[in-house]
Design a protein around this motif. Structure first.
Motif, PDB file in Angstrom:
ATOM      1  N   VAL A 150      -2.300  -8.000 -36.968  1.00 15.59           N
ATOM      2  CA  VAL A 150      -2.937  -9.460 -36.545  1.00 15.59           C
ATOM      3  C   VAL A 150      -2.170  -9.860 -35.552  1.00 15.59           C
ATOM      4  O   VAL A 150      -2.611 -10.823 -34.683  1.00 15.59           O
ATOM      5  CB  VAL A 150      -3.058 -10.275 -37.863  1.00 15.59           C
ATOM      6  N   VAL A 151      -0.846  -9.838 -35.470  1.00 13.11           N
ATOM      7  CA  VAL A 151       0.161 -10.361 -34.585  1.00 13.11           C
ATOM      8  C   VAL A 151      -0.095  -9.954 -33.251  1.00 13.11           C
ATOM      9  O   VAL A 151      -0.372 -10.570 -32.125  1.00 13.11           O
ATOM     10  CB  VAL A 151       1.527 -10.138 -34.540  1.00 13.11           C
ATOM     11  N   LEU A 152      -0.582  -8.651 -33.064  1.00 16.24           N
ATOM     12  CA  LEU A 152      -0.799  -7.719 -31.889  1.00 16.24           C
ATOM     13  C   LEU A 152      -2.215  -8.416 -31.304  1.00 16.24           C
ATOM     14  O   LEU A 152      -2.407  -8.639 -30.030  1.00 16.24           O
ATOM     15  CB  LEU A 152      -1.191  -6.376 -32.137  1.00 16.24           C
ATOM     16  N   LEU A 153      -3.152  -8.839 -32.209  1.00 13.46           N
ATOM     17  CA  LEU A 153      -4.465  -9.431 -31.938  1.00 13.46           C
ATOM     18  C   LEU A 153      -4.315 -10.735 -31.129  1.00 13.46           C
ATOM     19  O   LEU A 153      -4.951 -11.234 -30.284  1.00 13.46           O
ATOM     20  CB  LEU A 153      -5.319  -9.309 -32.953  1.00 13.46           C
ATOM     21  N   VAL A 154      -3.273 -11.686 -31.963  1.00 14.63           N
ATOM     22  CA  VAL A 154      -3.430 -12.937 -31.489  1.00 14.63           C
ATOM     23  C   VAL A 154      -2.468 -12.764 -29.981  1.00 14.63           C
ATOM     24  O   VAL A 154      -2.701 -13.672 -29.204  1.00 14.63           O
ATOM     25  CB  VAL A 154      -1.896 -13.648 -32.368  1.00 14.63           C
ATOM     26  N   VAL A 155      -1.405 -11.708 -29.736  1.00  9.81           N
ATOM     27  CA  VAL A 155      -0.889 -11.652 -28.571  1.00  9.81           C
ATOM     28  C   VAL A 155      -2.053 -11.219 -27.468  1.00  9.81           C
ATOM     29  O   VAL A 155      -1.900 -11.603 -26.443  1.00  9.81           O
ATOM     30  CB  VAL A 155       0.310 -10.608 -28.587  1.00  9.81           C
ATOM     31  N   SER A 156      -2.995 -10.402 -27.787  1.00  5.43           N
ATOM     32  CA  SER A 156      -4.038  -9.944 -26.973  1.00  5.43           C
ATOM     33  C   SER A 156      -4.949 -11.208 -26.563  1.00  5.43           C
ATOM     34  O   SER A 156      -5.192 -11.217 -25.615  1.00  5.43           O
ATOM     35  CB  SER A 156      -4.753  -8.838 -27.707  1.00  5.43           C
ATOM     36  N   ASN A 157      -5.152 -11.886 -27.596  1.00  8.35           N
ATOM     37  CA  ASN A 157      -5.814 -12.981 -27.440  1.00  8.35           C
ATOM     38  C   ASN A 157      -5.337 -13.938 -26.144  1.00  8.35           C
ATOM     39  O   ASN A 157      -5.973 -14.362 -25.285  1.00  8.35           O
ATOM     40  CB  ASN A 157      -5.924 -13.960 -28.678  1.00  8.35           C
ATOM     41  N   GLY A 161      -6.606 -13.719 -22.480  1.00 12.32           N
ATOM     42  CA  GLY A 161      -7.356 -15.025 -22.111  1.00 12.32           C
ATOM     43  C   GLY A 161      -6.569 -15.475 -20.836  1.00 12.32           C
ATOM     44  O   GLY A 161      -7.281 -16.400 -20.014  1.00 12.32           O
ATOM     45  N   TYR A 162      -5.257 -15.652 -20.882  1.00 12.11           N
ATOM     46  CA  TYR A 162      -4.381 -15.929 -19.681  1.00 12.11           C
ATOM     47  C   TYR A 162      -5.014 -15.362 -18.534  1.00 12.11           C
ATOM     48  O   TYR A 162      -5.251 -15.823 -17.282  1.00 12.11           O
ATOM     49  CB  TYR A 162      -2.893 -15.643 -19.834  1.00 12.11           C
ATOM     50  N   GLY A 185     -11.817 -17.394 -19.882  1.00 12.88           N
ATOM     51  CA  GLY A 185     -10.660 -16.910 -20.558  1.00 12.88           C
ATOM     52  C   GLY A 185     -11.168 -16.622 -21.790  1.00 12.88           C
ATOM     53  O   GLY A 185     -10.485 -15.596 -22.628  1.00 12.88           O
ATOM     54  N   PHE A 186     -11.878 -17.172 -22.548  1.00 13.30           N
ATOM     55  CA  PHE A 186     -12.071 -17.025 -23.884  1.00 13.30           C
ATOM     56  C   PHE A 186     -12.956 -15.717 -23.968  1.00 13.30           C
ATOM     57  O   PHE A 186     -12.691 -14.948 -25.116  1.00 13.30           O
ATOM     58  CB  PHE A 186     -13.087 -18.305 -24.473  1.00 13.30           C
ATOM     59  N   GLY A 187     -13.917 -15.611 -22.921  1.00  9.08           N
ATOM     60  CA  GLY A 187     -14.504 -14.374 -22.926  1.00  9.08           C
ATOM     61  C   GLY A 187     -13.529 -13.045 -22.814  1.00  9.08           C
ATOM     62  O   GLY A 187     -13.728 -11.878 -23.647  1.00  9.08           O
ATOM     63  N   GLY A 188     -12.462 -13.182 -22.174  1.00 11.85           N
ATOM     64  CA  GLY A 188     -11.639 -12.198 -21.970  1.00 11.85           C
ATOM     65  C   GLY A 188     -10.895 -11.873 -23.184  1.00 11.85           C
ATOM     66  O   GLY A 188     -10.332 -10.803 -23.384  1.00 11.85           O
TER      67      GLY A 188
END
Length: 284
Positions: A150-157, A161-162, A185-188
């Motif tokens: 989950v933390v990795l997914l947040v970091v990926s987001n 996104g950036y 960015g949201f799509g990325g």
């Protein structure tokens, strides 16, 4: 030495390492260490949000004051209760914190008690309650890896996104709230995090790939909502950072804002998919 965002890059890196090392040790080897570190971070988050809210002047002309002792006690009690007693104990800890806030406001005779109590309960729900779902994730089957993913997914987001926002961003999502966030960015974020989620489902949990994809999409949406929620609070209060507690990063909540909604969302998605210890979703 500062980055493009005006941050002290060496300080940011050192702070990140100092936080990351005990977190990883706690997740995989010493869970009580993780709970201890988490309670410290939540207490810091409670302090800075309460302090930020106290900068507002109530319509009565008096500066808002929040009873902080019950909030600090709640920041310790909620993750501890979640670890030892699960969802029911966490909910009970939230109710006890809310009751303590009301009692403290009455005993200390705070001015404008209605706003003070509601603001304090908002802090209790937004910081320690929502964030304590990270501990509930840890208690699930393969919980250590669930929490890491989950933390990795947040970091990926944040990362994807950036990158997509910098190279392709042209259409702001909510310019009045967060001008730099774009639909591109949201799509990325969705593409990058979904890829990470699918890979972790395959390599770590040996479960159907759609489980990781669904979790990734839910976490990206929740993380974006968390970013917007803190941006709205800061914009309303007229501040740039919640505090300067973390060198190079700003405040604790400036770093954890994406996790506020991501942790409970991830917990309920995993539970809803009813993933058993063998990584096989049941009932689907």
């Amino acid at each position: 030495m500062s980055g493009k965002a005006g941050r002290n890059l060496p300080a940011a890196i050192i702070t990140g390492i100092v936080l990351l090392v005990p977190a990883l040790l706690g997740i995989f080897f010493f869970e009580l260490m993780l709970i201890f570190v988490w309670t410290i971070l939540l207490s810091m988050g409670v302090w800075e949000v309460a302090r930020a809210l106290e900068t507002r002047v109530a319509p009565t002309g008096h500066q808002l004051r929040l009873p902080k002792i019950p909030l600090f006690l709640g920041a310790v009690a909620m993750p501890t209760a979640a670890y030892f007693g699960g969802v029911e104990a966490l909910t009970l800890a939230l109710m006890a914190t809310a009751l303590a806030i009301v009692v403290a406001a009455a005993l200390w005779k705070v001015r404008d008690p209605g706003r003070s109590i509601l603001s304090s309960i908002f802090v209790a729900c937004w910081v320690p309650f929502m964030m304590s779902f990270a501990v509930l994730l840890l208690n699930l089957d393969q919980g250590d890896w669930r929490l890491v993913v989950v933390v990795l997914l947040v970091v990926s987001n944040d990362t994807f996104g950036y990158l997509f926002g910098v190279f392709f961003g042209k259409h702001p999502m909510a310019p009045k709230i967060s001008p730099k966030k774009s639909w591109e960015g949201f799509g990325g974020s969705l593409l990058g995090a979904t890829g990470v989620g699918v890979l972790t489902s395959w390599l770590i949990f040996e479960e159907p790939l759609y489980v990781g994809a669904l979790l990734a999409v839910a976490v990206v949406i929740a993380s974006t909502a968390g970013d917007f929620s803190e941006s709205m609070v800061k914009r309303e209060l007229g501040i740039k950072d919640m505090s300067r507690l973390l060198p190079g990063h700003g405040g604790v909540m400036d770093r954890l804002d994406s996790l506020v909604f991501a942790m409970p969302t991830a917990f309920f998605v995993v539970v809803a998919l009813n993933v058993d210890a063998g990584g096989v979703p049941l009932g689907l």
